[in-house]
Structure formats: C-alpha cells, structure tokens
Design a protein around this motif. Structure first.
Motif, PDB file in Angstrom:
ATOM      1  N   ILE A  93      -0.083  -1.888 -17.948  1.00  0.00           N
ATOM      2  CA  ILE A  93       1.081  -2.784 -17.997  1.00  0.00           C
ATOM      3  C   ILE A  93       1.568  -3.124 -16.588  1.00  0.00           C
ATOM      4  O   ILE A  93       1.842  -4.294 -16.271  1.00  0.00           O
ATOM      5  CB  ILE A  93       2.217  -2.147 -18.818  1.00  0.00           C
ATOM      6  CG1 ILE A  93       1.811  -2.055 -20.302  1.00  0.00           C
ATOM      7  CG2 ILE A  93       3.508  -2.950 -18.679  1.00  0.00           C
ATOM      8  CD1 ILE A  93       2.785  -1.274 -21.157  1.00  0.00           C
ATOM      9  N   THR A  94       1.672  -2.107 -15.728  1.00  0.00           N
ATOM     10  CA  THR A  94       2.165  -2.367 -14.368  1.00  0.00           C
ATOM     11  C   THR A  94       1.160  -3.178 -13.551  1.00  0.00           C
ATOM     12  O   THR A  94       1.555  -3.905 -12.631  1.00  0.00           O
ATOM     13  CB  THR A  94       2.493  -1.050 -13.649  1.00  0.00           C
ATOM     14  OG1 THR A  94       1.368  -0.141 -13.731  1.00  0.00           O
ATOM     15  CG2 THR A  94       3.709  -0.378 -14.268  1.00  0.00           C
ATOM     16  N   SER A  95      -0.135  -3.067 -13.865  1.00  0.00           N
ATOM     17  CA  SER A  95      -1.128  -3.923 -13.195  1.00  0.00           C
ATOM     18  C   SER A  95      -0.871  -5.390 -13.521  1.00  0.00           C
ATOM     19  O   SER A  95      -0.954  -6.262 -12.647  1.00  0.00           O
ATOM     20  CB  SER A  95      -2.542  -3.533 -13.626  1.00  0.00           C
ATOM     21  OG  SER A  95      -2.880  -2.241 -13.185  1.00  0.00           O
ATOM     22  N   PHE A  96      -0.549  -5.658 -14.791  1.00  0.00           N
ATOM     23  CA  PHE A  96      -0.208  -7.030 -15.194  1.00  0.00           C
ATOM     24  C   PHE A  96       1.041  -7.508 -14.464  1.00  0.00           C
ATOM     25  O   PHE A  96       1.092  -8.652 -13.966  1.00  0.00           O
ATOM     26  CB  PHE A  96       0.007  -7.088 -16.702  1.00  0.00           C
ATOM     27  CG  PHE A  96       0.562  -8.399 -17.188  1.00  0.00           C
ATOM     28  CD1 PHE A  96      -0.243  -9.534 -17.265  1.00  0.00           C
ATOM     29  CD2 PHE A  96       1.898  -8.513 -17.543  1.00  0.00           C
ATOM     30  CE1 PHE A  96       0.274 -10.748 -17.696  1.00  0.00           C
ATOM     31  CE2 PHE A  96       2.422  -9.723 -17.978  1.00  0.00           C
ATOM     32  CZ  PHE A  96       1.604 -10.841 -18.048  1.00  0.00           C
ATOM     33  N   LEU A  97       2.043  -6.637 -14.349  1.00  0.00           N
ATOM     34  CA  LEU A  97       3.280  -7.011 -13.673  1.00  0.00           C
ATOM     35  C   LEU A  97       3.035  -7.285 -12.189  1.00  0.00           C
ATOM     36  O   LEU A  97       3.627  -8.209 -11.616  1.00  0.00           O
ATOM     37  CB  LEU A  97       4.325  -5.898 -13.846  1.00  0.00           C
ATOM     38  CG  LEU A  97       4.824  -5.659 -15.271  1.00  0.00           C
ATOM     39  CD1 LEU A  97       5.757  -4.459 -15.323  1.00  0.00           C
ATOM     40  CD2 LEU A  97       5.527  -6.907 -15.817  1.00  0.00           C
ATOM     41  N   CYS A  98       2.157  -6.486 -11.549  1.00  0.00           N
ATOM     42  CA  CYS A  98       1.811  -6.732 -10.143  1.00  0.00           C
ATOM     43  C   CYS A  98       1.162  -8.113  -9.990  1.00  0.00           C
ATOM     44  O   CYS A  98       1.430  -8.831  -9.025  1.00  0.00           O
ATOM     45  CB  CYS A  98       0.854  -5.660  -9.623  1.00  0.00           C
ATOM     46  SG  CYS A  98       1.605  -4.035  -9.357  1.00  0.00           S
TER      47      CYS A  98
ATOM     48  N   LEU B  73       0.827  -1.205   0.000  1.00  0.00           N
ATOM     49  CA  LEU B  73       0.000   0.000   0.000  1.00  0.00           C
ATOM     50  C   LEU B  73       0.857   1.250   0.000  1.00  0.00           C
ATOM     51  O   LEU B  73       0.615   2.197  -0.755  1.00  0.00           O
ATOM     52  CB  LEU B  73      -0.923   0.009   1.233  1.00  0.00           C
ATOM     53  CG  LEU B  73      -1.804  -1.211   1.462  1.00  0.00           C
ATOM     54  CD1 LEU B  73      -2.626  -1.026   2.729  1.00  0.00           C
ATOM     55  CD2 LEU B  73      -2.707  -1.462   0.274  1.00  0.00           C
ATOM     56  N   THR B  74       1.862   1.280   0.873  1.00  0.00           N
ATOM     57  CA  THR B  74       2.683   2.483   1.042  1.00  0.00           C
ATOM     58  C   THR B  74       3.417   2.849  -0.237  1.00  0.00           C
ATOM     59  O   THR B  74       3.461   4.030  -0.621  1.00  0.00           O
ATOM     60  CB  THR B  74       3.701   2.265   2.173  1.00  0.00           C
ATOM     61  OG1 THR B  74       3.016   1.898   3.360  1.00  0.00           O
ATOM     62  CG2 THR B  74       4.489   3.548   2.442  1.00  0.00           C
ATOM     63  N   SER B  75       3.998   1.874  -0.915  1.00  0.00           N
ATOM     64  CA  SER B  75       4.774   2.157  -2.130  1.00  0.00           C
ATOM     65  C   SER B  75       3.889   2.801  -3.193  1.00  0.00           C
ATOM     66  O   SER B  75       4.308   3.735  -3.894  1.00  0.00           O
ATOM     67  CB  SER B  75       5.401   0.866  -2.671  1.00  0.00           C
ATOM     68  OG  SER B  75       4.397  -0.104  -2.960  1.00  0.00           O
ATOM     69  N   TYR B  76       2.657   2.311  -3.313  1.00  0.00           N
ATOM     70  CA  TYR B  76       1.717   2.870  -4.287  1.00  0.00           C
ATOM     71  C   TYR B  76       1.369   4.314  -3.933  1.00  0.00           C
ATOM     72  O   TYR B  76       1.384   5.213  -4.787  1.00  0.00           O
ATOM     73  CB  TYR B  76       0.453   2.018  -4.328  1.00  0.00           C
ATOM     74  CG  TYR B  76      -0.575   2.473  -5.332  1.00  0.00           C
ATOM     75  CD1 TYR B  76      -0.542   2.019  -6.647  1.00  0.00           C
ATOM     76  CD2 TYR B  76      -1.585   3.363  -4.972  1.00  0.00           C
ATOM     77  CE1 TYR B  76      -1.485   2.428  -7.572  1.00  0.00           C
ATOM     78  CE2 TYR B  76      -2.536   3.785  -5.890  1.00  0.00           C
ATOM     79  CZ  TYR B  76      -2.481   3.312  -7.186  1.00  0.00           C
ATOM     80  OH  TYR B  76      -3.417   3.742  -8.103  1.00  0.00           O
ATOM     81  N   LEU B  77       1.055   4.562  -2.652  1.00  0.00           N
ATOM     82  CA  LEU B  77       0.644   5.894  -2.215  1.00  0.00           C
ATOM     83  C   LEU B  77       1.783   6.902  -2.320  1.00  0.00           C
ATOM     84  O   LEU B  77       1.569   8.063  -2.681  1.00  0.00           O
ATOM     85  CB  LEU B  77       0.119   5.834  -0.779  1.00  0.00           C
ATOM     86  CG  LEU B  77      -1.184   5.062  -0.577  1.00  0.00           C
ATOM     87  CD1 LEU B  77      -1.508   4.928   0.913  1.00  0.00           C
ATOM     88  CD2 LEU B  77      -2.336   5.735  -1.319  1.00  0.00           C
TER      89      LEU B  77
ATOM     90  N   ILE C 200       6.356  -4.852  -4.631  1.00  0.00           N
ATOM     91  CA  ILE C 200       6.480  -3.476  -4.149  1.00  0.00           C
ATOM     92  C   ILE C 200       7.016  -2.568  -5.257  1.00  0.00           C
ATOM     93  O   ILE C 200       6.529  -1.453  -5.452  1.00  0.00           O
ATOM     94  CB  ILE C 200       7.394  -3.433  -2.905  1.00  0.00           C
ATOM     95  CG1 ILE C 200       6.674  -4.080  -1.713  1.00  0.00           C
ATOM     96  CG2 ILE C 200       7.784  -1.993  -2.566  1.00  0.00           C
ATOM     97  CD1 ILE C 200       7.560  -4.294  -0.494  1.00  0.00           C
ATOM     98  N   VAL C 201       8.015  -3.034  -5.995  1.00  0.00           N
ATOM     99  CA  VAL C 201       8.567  -2.242  -7.108  1.00  0.00           C
ATOM    100  C   VAL C 201       7.502  -2.003  -8.171  1.00  0.00           C
ATOM    101  O   VAL C 201       7.330  -0.867  -8.660  1.00  0.00           O
ATOM    102  CB  VAL C 201       9.794  -2.950  -7.725  1.00  0.00           C
ATOM    103  CG1 VAL C 201      10.214  -2.268  -9.025  1.00  0.00           C
ATOM    104  CG2 VAL C 201      10.958  -2.953  -6.737  1.00  0.00           C
TER     105      VAL C 201
END
Length: 532
Positions: A91-96, A55-59, A106-107
């Motif tokens: 794209i990053t949603s797929f990677l998550c 959560l923190t990394s996203y925020l 987290i990255v």
C-alpha cells in the motif's frame, strides 16, 4: 489443510520461495531509489540535497522497526505480522508512486520503511524453522540470495526504470509482487506453536521509545554526517549525543526487564555473537562497495545510471550461482574457514578494483565487481548457519531481528566511513599532485608547452593568442590532475576496505567451531521456575 498443520508439513523450498519474494522486494527498495534522486528532485521541485531524505527517511524507519520485529511477531503471531508487513509495504509503495510533493513522498517512504522492516527478519525466521538442522546451510543460501542479490540489482533496476519509464514505477512495480507474495504466504506458511500469537501483559513503552530514538538518530547521523561535515555541525553533535545516550539507556533498561522487546541475552551465546559481528561486515562490504563503484564510473568514466547499474548486475548472477554451492559446503567444512576464505576473496576484489586506470573498460569493471562480491556467500551463509545453530524456534524471530539489524547497521556505518575516507583522500591526493605542478618540474613544463602548441594549432590564429592557448592548456592539465586524484582516492577507499577484510579473515579463524545441533536457549527465570 487445517491451521494446526505447521510449516514443516509443507515443502520447505516452496515456503522459502514465497517468503523470499516479499523480502527481496523490500531489500531491493533500500537501493533502487538511489539512482533516481535527480529525477525525483526535478519532478517534485526540490533540491538534490532535499531529495536525499527520500533515502534517509526509509532507512531511519527501517532501522527502528528491525530490532522490534521479533517482539511484534510474538504480539501478532509471526505469520500475521509477516502478512501485515507485506500488505503495508504494498500500500505504501502505491502511495509513494502517486506522491505529488517531496514532503508527501518522504512521509510515505517513512511508512514504507516501517512496514517493510519486519520482512527480512520474519523471512529468515520462517525459513530457519522450515528446514531441519542438517539443512540449515541450504536454507541460509536461499536467504542469502535475497540479502546479497537484491542490493546489487537495485541500482540497475532503478536506473533502467527511471531512464526508460518514470521514477514513479520504481514504487509501482512493488504492487503486483506484493499481491502475489500475499497470496503465496497466506496459502503456504503456517506458524509452529512457538510462533503463534502470545498474550502480552504489558508493553514496554520506555524500552520501545529508547530504541526508536537511539536507532533513528543514529541513522540520521550516519546518513547526513558527511553532508553536514560531521562533528563540526551542531545538528550532527546533538543527534549523535541523543543516539549514544538513548542506546546506552535502552540496553540498561532492556536487560532489567522480565519480558524484553529485544532478547539481548542471546549475545551470551558465543556461536551467535561472533557470526553477528561477521554479518555486520557483510553489510559493510556489500553496501559500501555497491555505492562506490557506480559513483566512480559515473564521475570519472561518463557512465549513465543504467550503464553504471549494469556494471553491478553480472556479479548478481555470480552470487546466485555460488549460494547453493556454499550451502552444500557448510555441512562439510568448518564455517570459520569458509568465512575466512570469503573475507580473503572479498579483500582481493577490493584491492583489484583500486587498480583501475583512465583506460579501464566496462568488461574490466564487471570482472572486478564479480571478484568483490563472489566471496560474500562464503561469509553470509556459514555465519547465518552458525548464528542459528543454537537458537530454538521460540527465539528464531528475535535472533533474525538482531541479525538483520546488524547487517543493515553494517551497511550504514560502512557507507558513512567509506564516503568520509573517499572525500578526505580526494583532498590529500589532489594536494599532493598539485604540489608537483610547478616551474621546477620538467615534465609539467614540457606537457604545458605541448598542450599550448596543440591549442594554438586548433584555434583561429587571429583569435587564439599565446596566453589564451596557455590558459586552455593549464585547464586541461588541471582536469587530468582532478581525474587522477579521484582515481587515487577511490583506490585508497578500496584499499582501506581490503585491509579491514584481511584483518577479519584472521579474526574469523578464532571463531568457535560450529556444531549444527539445536541447544535450547532459555531465559534465566524460565530455568529457575523449572527447578521449583
């Protein structure tokens, strides 16, 4: 149609729907992962404490990019920047979703936050420029559906997907939505001349770095403060000091720049500044209450993730119904009166939620949550309309970025303050109740005797001694005391928010009268050049 055709030549409602789809997807992701942390930590072999960095990394990343999105829109062109954000977020949603370790997730979440940070401000700016001034209220009723509804639906959506499928699908679900949004935005949205790509002579790396450092460390302090016991932790002290110094330095630096990356001088417009403050508290009330109620029903009433999310979801329907109503009222009633009324409604909802008892059922929780949220359209729509009433197309993206930042900061500050208040109140209330559990209390003695007798009757006589039965009775009494202390602590937290909102209801009455006519804002150097 040619590229020269602007957005205003197309249906504003179609444009609003297209850009809101992308923004809704991003705002949903600010809360959708909250209820899945235990599943994520178990799946990836991490502790529950480590998983909160999801959560923190996203925020943190989201908070860094939000204020810069106006400047980035001018660098790439608003439509190009918006499309780039949608593509990056998809794209990053797929990677998550395919991450195989917590550091990897987290990255990817940080990259997802960076990509998605520009979606909310761009959506608001595009919608604002697509509607005529007299229909700004209805325009911001549409953006309000995204802003208010998505955080409400996030927990219930995340809970349902996690309980019935896999936590990975809370990210995979963004892929088809993102592809559809890409197609619609590409087909429908065209930049007005003021939003097209502009030549940037130089990049203010110093201002950019100071803002990123200041907001990034601030978000870490707000998110991790309670966990680290606030300023008793050297980690929090260092990050807080870095944040304060960086943010002060960034303001001083930016105000001296001829072409700043954030147009802070917009705050010289009273009809922009006061609504920004109110929008800050929209985020405060929305995000902190969306955190508190699921926590309470899970901790004290045994609800699972899905059921606690379902407590919130009917309020989303109420919000959806109220948004267009408030959008029409904006042109008939002064915005400050609507904002004051919204503050009163929301304060009443907070107070009512604090009145729950151990016997409170699902339907009651559902109705108090509706009462909490039904006032937010009266806050968000007129505040947004007033904030943009004197902002030209040239500064729409900058204004949208600032407003989105204020709302998200309000949410982060609200969650931090209310969580701290809740924990302190639990300690105080429990201490107060335990003080009354002594031999001098006839109520305590009679309750202890009754429970002891009950356990003696339930146990096997040869095995259940009087001391064992009394020990079990004391444990049951303590369990009840802990439950009562918890309920009283939640009451204190809700009443705390209610008091803040009541004070703001009074402050709102002193806001400037609204006049929804465009008054051009120009930077001082522009005005001076015109005089020559």
């Amino acid at each position: 149609m040619s590229e020269a055709v602007t957005s205003k030549s197309r249906s504003p409602m179609l444009i609003a729907g297209a850009v809101s789809l992308a923004a809704f997807m991003e705002v949903l992701d600010t809360t959708i992962a909250n209820v899945a942390l235990s599943h994520i930590s178990g799946s990836l072999g991490a502790t529950s404490e480590e998983s909160t960095w999801v959560l923190t990394s996203y925020l943190v990343a989201n908070g860094i990019i939000l204020p810069l999105s106006g400047w980035l829109s001018s660098v790439f062109g608003r439509k190009n920047f918006f499309l780039l954000c949608i593509l990056g977020f998809t794209i990053t949603s797929f990677l998550c979703g395919i991450a195989t370790s917590l550091p990897m997730l987290i990255v990817f979440r940080m990259l997802q936050g960076l990509a998605g940070g520009g979606l909310q401000p761009s959506q608001q700016a595009i919608i604002k420029d697509s509607f005529p001034p007299e229909k700004l209220g209805m325009a911001f009723a549409i953006t309000g559906i995204t802003t208010v509804l998505a955080p409400i639906l996030g927990p219930v959506t995340g809970g349902y997907i996690t309980d019935n499928f896999s936590w990975r699908w809370i990210f995979f679900i963004n892929i088809p939505v993102g592809m559809l949004a890409l197609f619609l935005v590409k087909a429908l949205v065209q930049d007005p001349p003021s939003a097209k790509k502009q030549k940037v002579e130089s990049v203010d790396y110093i201002g950019l770095g100071l803002i990123a450092l200041g907001l990034g460390t601030l978000q870490v302090v707000l998110d991790k403060g309670q966990q680290e016991d606030w300023f008793s932790s050297n980690f929090i002290l260092i990050f807080a000091a870095i944040s304060i110094v960086s943010l002060i330095a960034s303001v001083i630096w930016i105000l001296r720049q001829k072409h700043p990356i954030i147009e802070l001088k917009l705050f010289k417009i009273p009809s922009f500044t006061m609504p920004c403050i109110m929008i800050f508290f929209v985020g405060f009330a929305l995000y902190s209450s969306a955190m508190l109620l699921p926590m309470e029903v899970q901790a004290n009433f045994g609800y699972d993730a899905t059921l606690s999310g379902l407590v919130l979801s009917p309020s989303g329907l109420a919000t959806l119904l109220m948004m267009p109503v408030v959008g029409r009222l904006v042109n008939r009633i002064q915005g400050k009166y609507l904002i004051s009324f919204g503050m009163l409604l929301t304060a009443g909802g907070m107070w009512a939620t604090g009145m729950v008892t151990p016997q409170t059922d699902y339907n009651t929780f559902m109705w108090v949550r509706i009462l909490q949220i039904v006032g937010l359209p009266f806050l968000f729509v007129p505040a947004s309309t007033m904030a943009f009433s004197k902002i030209t197309e040239e500064h729409s993206s900058n204004a949208s970025a600032i407003i989105a930042l204020m709302r998200n900061l309000g949410g982060s500050v609200g969650i931090a303050i209310v969580t701290n208040k809740l924990i302190q109140s639990q300690q105080i209330e429990q201490s107060y109740l335990v003080d009354h559990l002594n031999s001098a209390s006839t109520v305590f003695q009679s309750t202890l005797a009754a429970y002891t007798h009950q356990f003696m009757q339930m146990g096997v006589p040869s095995l259940m001694t009087f001391d064992a039965a009394q020990h079990a009775a004391l444990a049951k009494i303590y369990q009840q005391v802990a439950l009562q202390a918890s309920l009283l602590a939640y009451r204190d937290a809700y009443n705390f928010m209610a008091v803040i909102l009541l004070l703001l209801a009074v402050v709102a009455l002193f806001m400037p009268r609204d006049s929804y006519h465009k008054v051009e804002y120009k930077r001082p150097e522009t005005c001076e050049s015109e005089k020559m």
